[in-house]
Design an enzyme around this catalytic site. Structure first.
Site: not given
Ligand code: F6R
Length: 242
Positions: A67, A136, A138, A143
């Site tokens: 992303d 959450n 995701h 989401e």
């Molecule tokens: C990042 C992504 C997100 C993160 C998730 C966890 O490229 O796709 O889904 O993997 O938000 O984020 P962290 O590792 O910062 O807790």
């Protein structure tokens, strides 16, 4: 779904490094799916260390990140392009034109999503996809409520994701409200998936992923349907798992 229980963040990062390096050895032209955020930082550091010691190479590897924020150019320090280049790509021998992220500042974002899907297809699909887990539930920026048949698209970020990611920005108002993300169906097409999970803040989401029903309210539960998923999680993250 296989769950590997590790003590802490460092052990999680080491285990993930070993799985990735093993994959790189087995495939002639490996295609890796990569993630950003706090979770994979230790993994990237370890891969860089191993590369510098001559223990692995990325010269034939192609990567696709999950992303990118909408509106941020690749030179913006908060962009995922910037994160990947400075934390990983510039330290290893991957070819510049083999390291892909969706362009969040593309003129036509719909076309950019199609281009990205096509690039992955042309590369023969993803051999090993790395995922983190949102508090959450995701995966990538898919989401809660995202259709399981979603493909790469532009999405609105939820308030909880904006809040969680505001730690990387000076002010919460600076966090973009939209992102380009690989879709759930696109992610599930990977041959193999590893999801890294560390810390207490992920415990509720992780218990749903492992013990809960498959539901769009917690997108990562869809991983139960995939044929080869390994979750590498530390004790803090696993505290609510039966
Ligand atoms: C990042 C992504 C997100 C993160 C998730 C966890 O490229 O796709 O889904 O993997 O938000 O984020 P962290 O590792 O910062 O807790």
């Amino acid at each position: 779904m296989k769950v590997i229980k590790v003590k802490n963040y460092d052990e999680m990062s080491e285990k993930a490094r070993d799985i990735i390096v093993d994959k790189l050895k087995k495939i002639e032209k490996p295609v890796l799916g990569l993630a950003t955020g706090s979770t994979p930082e230790g993994l990237y550091d370890r891969l860089i260390d191993l590369y510098k010691q001559g223990g692995t190479t990325f010269k034939d590897t192609t990567t696709f990140n999950l992303d990118e924020y909408v509106g941020l150019s690749k030179d913006n320090p908060q962009s995922y392009h910037y994160y990947m280049y400075h934390r990983f790509f510039k330290h290893i021998d991957i070819k510049d034109d083999h390291a892909h992220l969706p362009k969040g500042d593309a003129q036509n974002l719909k076309e950019e999503c199609e281009r990205y899907e096509q690039l992955i297809k042309d590369a023969g699909g993803v051999d090993l996809q790395l995922l983190g887990l949102g508090t959450n539930g995701h995966i990538a920026f898919n989401e809660p409520g995202t259709d399981f048949t979603s493909r790469t698209q532009v999405v609105d970020l939820t308030e909880s994701t904006i809040e969680a990611n505001s730690r990387f920005f000076e002010r919460k108002e600076d966090v973009p409200t939209q992102a380009v993300t690989m879709g759930i169906e696109s992610i599930l097409e990977s041959d193999e998936i590893i999801m890294l999970v560390s810390g207490e803040s992920k415990a509720d989401a992780l218990s749903q992923v492992i013990n809960g029903d498959i539901t769009e309210n917690c997108p990562a539960t869809v991983l139960q349907k995939h044929k080869k998923v390994t979750v590498i999680a530390d004790e803090a993250a696993l505290q609510k798992v039966n």
